[in-house]
Scaffold this motif. Structure first.
Motif, PDB file in Angstrom:
ATOM      1  N   HIS A  10      -8.511  -5.673   9.084  1.00 61.18           N
ATOM      2  CA  HIS A  10      -9.195  -4.957   8.098  1.00 61.18           C
ATOM      3  C   HIS A  10      -8.094  -5.403   6.346  1.00 61.18           C
ATOM      4  CE1 HIS A  10     -11.988  -2.184   9.872  1.00 61.18           C
ATOM      5  NE2 HIS A  10     -10.730  -2.357  11.513  1.00 61.18           N
ATOM      6  N   VAL A  41      -5.909  -4.522   3.066  1.00 61.79           N
ATOM      7  CA  VAL A  41      -6.383  -3.059   2.362  1.00 61.79           C
ATOM      8  C   VAL A  41      -5.814  -3.348   1.604  1.00 61.79           C
ATOM      9  CG1 VAL A  41      -5.795  -0.869   2.492  1.00 61.79           C
ATOM     10  CG2 VAL A  41      -6.240  -0.937   4.807  1.00 61.79           C
ATOM     11  N   GLU A  56      -8.343   5.018   1.545  1.00 59.10           N
ATOM     12  CA  GLU A  56      -8.975   3.570   2.097  1.00 59.10           C
ATOM     13  C   GLU A  56      -8.130   3.200   3.806  1.00 59.10           C
ATOM     14  OE1 GLU A  56      -8.932   3.347  -1.082  1.00 59.10           O
ATOM     15  OE2 GLU A  56     -10.895   3.094  -2.227  1.00 59.10           O
ATOM     16  N   CYS A  88      -9.687   3.250   7.480  1.00 57.75           N
ATOM     17  CA  CYS A  88      -9.571   1.640   7.891  1.00 57.75           C
ATOM     18  C   CYS A  88      -8.924   2.594   9.587  1.00 57.75           C
ATOM     19  CB  CYS A  88      -8.558   1.288   7.082  1.00 57.75           C
ATOM     20  SG  CYS A  88      -8.040   0.175   8.410  1.00 57.75           S
ATOM     21  N   TRP A  93     -10.642  -3.094   2.271  1.00 62.47           N
ATOM     22  CA  TRP A  93     -10.783  -1.963   2.273  1.00 62.47           C
ATOM     23  C   TRP A  93     -10.201  -1.580   0.350  1.00 62.47           C
ATOM     24  CZ3 TRP A  93     -12.833   2.105   5.264  1.00 62.47           C
ATOM     25  CH2 TRP A  93     -13.250   1.932   6.597  1.00 62.47           C
TER      26      TRP A  93
END
Length: 102
Positions: free
Chosen positions: A5, A7, A16, A20, A101
């Motif tokens: 992930h 961000v 976000e 997440c 994200w």
């Protein structure tokens, strides 16, 4: 399926990172990039939440170049691990997919 992930938004102005954290699972990892690295600095609620995430077995990384670009002290980010661009690529290769994200 493991997921990296990434961000890139500050958790102080966007949701976000919160989203997440809600869906991360075993085998996943989080990489903070761009303004997402503001969560990595010790002494804020997001740093504490990320430290708790690490204790649950989900590693969290921050892109060192983005910390430096924003004047954030790298030595205040533990237990969040710092990576360079080569580390970013390596993380991408070690996960089956990447979720951005932003």
């Amino acid at each position: 399926m493991t997921t990296l992930h990434t961000v890139n938004k500050s958790p102080f102005s966007h949701s976000e990172l919160e989203s997440c954290l809600e869906i991360c699972r075993d085998g996943d990892a989080i990489l903070l990039i761009e303004n997402g690295v503001f969560a990595a600095k010790a002494g804020n609620v997001w740093h504490q939440r990320l430290a708790e995430t690490i204790t649950k077995g989900i590693p969290v990384y921050a892109l060192k170049n983005d910390l430096i670009a924003r004047g954030l002290p790298a030595e205040q980010c533990e237990p969040i691990q710092l990576v360079d661009y080569a580390g970013f690529v390596e993380l991408t290769c070690h996960h089956e997919r990447t979720q951005s994200w932003y």
